[in-house]
Write an enzyme that holds these catalytic residues in place. Structure first.
Site, mmCIF file in Angstrom:
data_model
loop_
_atom_site.group_PDB
_atom_site.id
_atom_site.type_symbol
_atom_site.label_atom_id
_atom_site.label_comp_id
_atom_site.label_asym_id
_atom_site.label_seq_id
_atom_site.Cartn_x
_atom_site.Cartn_y
_atom_site.Cartn_z
ATOM 1 N N ARG A 196 4.351 -34.404 -33.972
ATOM 2 C CA ARG A 196 4.668 -33.772 -32.899
ATOM 3 C C ARG A 196 6.483 -34.072 -32.673
ATOM 4 N NH1 ARG A 196 1.451 -36.235 -29.818
ATOM 5 N NH2 ARG A 196 2.978 -38.060 -29.057
ATOM 6 N N TYR A 247 17.342 -15.493 -15.896
ATOM 7 C CA TYR A 247 16.002 -15.156 -16.624
ATOM 8 C C TYR A 247 14.953 -15.360 -15.561
ATOM 9 C CZ TYR A 247 12.358 -15.415 -20.387
ATOM 10 O OH TYR A 247 11.310 -15.368 -21.222
ATOM 11 N N ASP A 251 21.896 -20.575 -21.275
ATOM 12 C CA ASP A 251 21.034 -19.855 -22.149
ATOM 13 C C ASP A 251 21.989 -19.001 -22.930
ATOM 14 O OD1 ASP A 251 19.453 -17.982 -23.346
ATOM 15 O OD2 ASP A 251 18.016 -17.848 -21.417
ATOM 16 N N LYS A 277 13.608 -14.738 -30.403
ATOM 17 C CA LYS A 277 14.422 -13.200 -30.375
ATOM 18 C C LYS A 277 15.214 -13.237 -31.673
ATOM 19 C CE LYS A 277 13.718 -13.025 -25.305
ATOM 20 N NZ LYS A 277 13.024 -14.279 -25.187
#
Length: 390
Positions: free
Chosen positions: A56, A109, A181, A206
């Protein structure tokens, strides 16, 4: 001579110094790593983010991806996450606590707005929104409890370019953290770490992955910001999978080449649309004369394939769906940054809090993929020819 992006992208995050080393780091699929002794286990536990310890908190390929992104961004370290939103959430949780205040651009966003309204508000964290064009004027909005100024440049859907250096200067003067971002500009066309930002976030889903086949996020931080962001992501458990990190690492190798095509094709299609009589305006920061072009030219070294354009008011009974449904190469869908071209109606008027969207006709967001731009232009021309206007 300074090394060019195409060169360092091929070697970042890989070690081929050992004879017979594989070109790509092997994908280690593991939740558990075992140790020969309690002493070895305790040594690994003391530095769980620096080597194999537990799945993890990272596997060797996850850490190779993080190393590569940090090197490209010019930051201290990078942290892989399950998605871009997971990376954003970790930054917010790292820098904000009960009673704190965060400033967010009104062009943000939508999932960030949702995070603030649905989760952070329950934690006693207040978010307020600002005009993305505010620049250094953001100082007037700072409160005694403001702990973070969040940015997104260009803004989602409407592509406002923020004056990042001016905002960072104000934040530093007040001891406030900054995060951005930076997905649109990618790590090679936009360098927020060099501008003094504390955390640079990418939805690696993306352009970094680049093939629309993995969910992945990554955040690069300064040295003093790293422990808090790393701990926040550990606590949420929103780790990146080994397969996804491997796809992100693979995508980095061709990022420069793919972006060059996205850049050129995007500008060619944007110029075509700007010359069409059906189009009121084109919102592409790289297009001369477009809003934000001067800031884009100052702070960016290239553009991706994502932008919007506004149609003139449509005739009664005619909808923007008639336009989007008429196209062949452009498919309707969320996300962007893959090889495929996408189209989606945009509705900024539904989410603005402090600014007003002044559009008169429908707004359409395009992602220009890797198809031949002449085919995409022909596709758009056919769809435009089928519209009727008021």
């Amino acid at each position: 001579m300074a090394e060019k992006p195409a060169s360092y992208l091929t070697r970042a995050g890989r070690d081929v110094s050992t004879p017979g080393a594989s070109v790509n780091p092997p994908v280690v699929r593991a939740s558990t790593f075992v140790f020969k002794s309690v002493a070895d286990f305790q040594a690994a536990a003391a530095k769980p983010f620096d080597g194999p310890f537990y799945g993890r908190v990272g596997t060797p390929v996850t850490q190779a991806f993080e190393e590569a992104v940090a090197a490209i961004e010019g930051g201290h370290r990078a942290i892989a996450a399950a998605s871009g939103v997971a990376a954003i959430t970790a930054v917010f949780l790292a820098f904000l606590g009960q009673g704190d205040h965060v400033l967010i651009p009104d062009s943000v966003y939508d999932p960030v707005r949702r995070l603030c309204a649905r989760t952070l508000s329950r934690m006693g964290i207040e978010a307020s929104y600002y005009d993305p064009a505010i620049g250094g004027g953001i100082e007037a909005l700072i409160r005694p409890n403001t702990r973070l100024i969040y940015m997104e440049s260009p803004g989602s859907g409407t592509f406002e370019v923020q004056d990042v250096p001016a905002i960072v200067a104000v934040a530093k003067a007040h001891g406030i953290r900054t995060a951005i971002d930076a997905t649109w500009g990618t790590p090679i066309y936009f360098r927020p770490m060099a501008m003094g930002v504390d955390a640079s976030i990418h939805a690696a889903t993306k352009y970094i992955v680049g093939h629309s086949d993995a969910m992945l996020g990554v955040v690069t931080t300064t040295e003093d910001s790293f422990p808090a962001v790393r701990a926040a992501l550990q606590d949420t458990g929103a780790c990146a999978g080994s397969e996804e990190a491997n796809l992100g690492l693979r995508g980095l190798r061709t990022l420069d080449l793919r972006l060059s095509r996205h850049h050129d094709s995007g500008l060619k299609v944007a110029a075509f649309l700007a010359a069409r009589p059906e189009v009121a305006r084109v919102l592409h920061p790289g297009l001369p004369g477009a809003p934000g072009h001067d800031l884009w030219k100052r702070d960016f070294t290239g553009a991706c394939g994502l932008f919007s354009f506004e149609l003139k008011p449509l005739a009664q009974g005619m909808t923007v769906a008639a336009f989007t449904d008429a196209m062949t190469y452009f498919k309707i869908g969320f996300s962007w940054g893959g090889f495929e071209s996408l189209v989606l109606p945009a509705h900024p008027e539904k989410s603005r809090a402090v600014t007003t969207w002044d559009g008169k006709g429908p707004l359409v967001r395009l992602h220009i993929g890797l198809e031949d731009p002449d085919d995409l232009i022909a596709d758009l021309a056919r769809a435009l020819d089928g519209l009727r206007f008021a």
